[in-house]
Motif scaffolding. Structure first.
Motif, short mmCIF file in Angstrom:
data_model
loop_
_atom_site.label_atom_id
_atom_site.label_comp_id
_atom_site.label_asym_id
_atom_site.label_seq_id
_atom_site.Cartn_x
_atom_site.Cartn_y
_atom_site.Cartn_z
N LEU A 99 22.19 73.58 -1.16
CA LEU A 99 21.58 73.18 0.10
C LEU A 99 22.36 72.07 0.76
O LEU A 99 22.82 71.15 0.09
N SER A 100 22.49 72.13 2.07
CA SER A 100 22.82 70.96 2.86
C SER A 100 21.52 70.44 3.44
O SER A 100 20.65 71.23 3.83
N GLN A 101 21.36 69.12 3.45
CA GLN A 101 20.08 68.55 3.82
C GLN A 101 20.28 67.40 4.82
O GLN A 101 21.29 66.71 4.79
N ALA A 102 19.28 67.23 5.68
CA ALA A 102 19.29 66.10 6.60
C ALA A 102 17.85 65.64 6.82
O ALA A 102 16.92 66.45 6.79
N CYS A 103 17.68 64.35 7.01
CA CYS A 103 16.39 63.78 7.33
C CYS A 103 16.59 62.92 8.57
O CYS A 103 17.50 62.09 8.62
N ILE A 104 15.75 63.11 9.60
CA ILE A 104 15.94 62.48 10.89
C ILE A 104 14.75 61.57 11.22
O ILE A 104 13.60 61.91 10.95
N SER A 105 15.03 60.43 11.82
CA SER A 105 13.97 59.52 12.23
C SER A 105 13.44 59.92 13.60
O SER A 105 14.05 60.72 14.32
N HIS A 106 12.31 59.34 13.98
CA HIS A 106 11.84 59.46 15.35
C HIS A 106 12.53 58.40 16.21
O HIS A 106 12.99 57.37 15.70
N ILE A 107 12.57 58.66 17.51
CA ILE A 107 13.21 57.69 18.41
C ILE A 107 12.43 56.38 18.41
O ILE A 107 11.20 56.38 18.45
N TRP A 114 16.69 49.63 19.55
CA TRP A 114 17.82 50.21 20.27
C TRP A 114 17.45 50.60 21.70
O TRP A 114 18.31 50.67 22.56
N GLU A 115 16.18 50.88 21.96
CA GLU A 115 15.77 51.45 23.24
C GLU A 115 14.97 50.48 24.11
O GLU A 115 14.22 50.89 24.99
N SER A 116 15.12 49.19 23.84
CA SER A 116 14.52 48.14 24.69
C SER A 116 13.01 48.33 24.87
O SER A 116 12.48 48.23 25.97
N ARG A 117 12.33 48.60 23.77
CA ARG A 117 10.87 48.70 23.70
C ARG A 117 10.28 49.82 24.57
O ARG A 117 9.11 49.80 24.93
N ARG A 118 11.08 50.78 24.89
CA ARG A 118 10.57 51.95 25.62
C ARG A 118 9.67 52.78 24.71
O ARG A 118 9.92 52.89 23.50
N LEU A 119 8.62 53.38 25.29
CA LEU A 119 7.71 54.22 24.54
C LEU A 119 8.09 55.69 24.74
O LEU A 119 8.43 56.11 25.84
N PHE A 120 7.99 56.47 23.66
CA PHE A 120 8.39 57.87 23.69
C PHE A 120 7.21 58.76 23.32
O PHE A 120 6.53 58.54 22.31
N SER A 121 7.00 59.78 24.14
CA SER A 121 5.87 60.68 23.97
C SER A 121 6.14 61.71 22.87
O SER A 121 7.27 61.85 22.37
N LEU A 122 5.10 62.47 22.53
CA LEU A 122 5.23 63.53 21.55
C LEU A 122 6.24 64.57 22.03
O LEU A 122 7.07 65.05 21.26
N GLU A 123 6.18 64.93 23.32
CA GLU A 123 7.11 65.92 23.87
C GLU A 123 8.55 65.41 23.80
O GLU A 123 9.47 66.18 23.51
N GLU A 124 8.75 64.12 24.05
CA GLU A 124 10.10 63.56 23.97
C GLU A 124 10.61 63.56 22.54
O GLU A 124 11.82 63.77 22.30
N GLN A 125 9.73 63.35 21.57
CA GLN A 125 10.14 63.40 20.18
C GLN A 125 10.51 64.83 19.78
O GLN A 125 11.44 65.05 19.01
N ILE A 126 9.80 65.81 20.33
CA ILE A 126 10.14 67.22 20.07
C ILE A 126 11.51 67.54 20.68
O ILE A 126 12.38 68.14 20.02
N ASP A 127 11.71 67.15 21.93
CA ASP A 127 13.00 67.39 22.60
C ASP A 127 14.14 66.73 21.84
O ASP A 127 15.26 67.27 21.78
N HIS A 128 13.86 65.58 21.25
CA HIS A 128 14.87 64.84 20.48
C HIS A 128 15.34 65.66 19.28
O HIS A 128 16.54 65.73 18.98
N LYS A 129 14.42 66.31 18.59
CA LYS A 129 14.78 67.12 17.42
C LYS A 129 15.54 68.38 17.84
O LYS A 129 16.47 68.82 17.15
#
Length: 268
Positions: A99-107, A114-129
């Motif tokens: 297996l090759s494996q990866a584990c990804i954080s949420h934004i 890193w993002e200057s205290r910006r808030l990210f929605s559920l949809e934005e987290q989905i788009d990120h993945k």
């Protein structure tokens, strides 16, 4: 698209052995930016730029993989905490599999803001993945399997729907699809999450704890949860989860999840 019934990963790779077994031991030190899972196979930490957002990644690459597994955490999506308590446990079952494996954080759920205290929605987290798969896994020719935990299961389902040409399977672990109304803890979190004022207050309290010297924060946390939490979870809470931007995004995601659940209930 319906979620496909999924056989265990070991069954998908029956009678296949890897030259590079993935048994690991995780470093207990969290001070450095680069962390590794040490053993017969090492996991490499990488800070990636995914669609303009800084993203924590942990990766284990196999020379001749038969599958690529992407783990998507729940909320909080702090990579180290999720990895230490979950990924290493999974790897004990996957030992010897190619297996090759990866584990990804949420934004914006990390140690640094890193993002200057910006808030990210559920949809934005989905788009990120989805952006991660399109950007980082576009040349992967083997089947991609998503393993999601809690709300990460819902994120995985949405990714499966939109990336079905790349993603073959989706595994949900304690999948979050609706709030359990019988749970007093979930009901309390929902009431808190649905109130912007209470979310702001909770974020401020969390940020206050996170701003204290680490020794004092650790002492206070151990008083409240030390008996039921592992030492690594307490450390992750102090160094990552209680950071102001991380804590605020966790509560904002709770609010988005609660709103989603309310909308779903009204549509049924």
């Amino acid at each position: 698209m319906l979620l496909r019934p999924v056989s265990p990963i070991s069954a998908l790779l029956s009678n296949t052995k890897s030259k590079f077994p993935a048994k690991c031991i995780i470093h207990s030190k969290m001070g450095s930016e680069s962390k590794s899972l040490v053993g017969k196979k090492s996991a490499n930490y990488r800070l990636a730029n995914i669609s303009g957002f800084k993203t924590d990644l942990l990766e284990i690459n196999s020379n001749e993989p038969k599958l690529h597994v992407l783990l998507i955490p729940g909320n909080p999506g702090v990579l180290y905490h999720f990895t230490q308590n979950f990924w290493s446990h999974c790897m004990s079952y996957w030992e010897g599999l190619p297996l090759s494996q990866a584990c990804i954080s949420h934004i914006s759920q990390s140690k640094k803001d890193w993002e200057s205290r910006r808030l990210f929605s559920l949809e934005e987290q989905i788009d990120h993945k989805i952006s991660f798969i399109e950007q980082e896994l576009q040349d992967v020719e083997v089947p991609i399997i998503l393993v999601g935990h809690s709300i990460g299961s819902y994120i995985s389902l949405e990714v499966l729907k939109r990336c079905h040409k790349k993603v073959t399977y989706c595994v949900g672990l304690y999948p979050f699809l609706a709030l359990n109304t019988a749970s007093s803890t979930q009901s309390f979190i929902r009431r808190l999450a649905m109130s912007p004022a209470l979310c702001t207050a909770a974020s401020a309290i969390g940020a206050l704890f996170g701003a204290l010297p680490s020794e004092l924060t650790g002492f206070l946390v151990k008083i409240f949860v030390g008996k039921s939490w592992s030492s690594s979870a307490v450390e992750a809470l102090c160094t990552h989860i209680l950071k102001v931007q991380s804590f605020a995004n966790q509560w904002f995601l709770c609010y988005m999840i609660s709103y989603f659940d309310s909308s779903l209930s009204r549509s049924i």
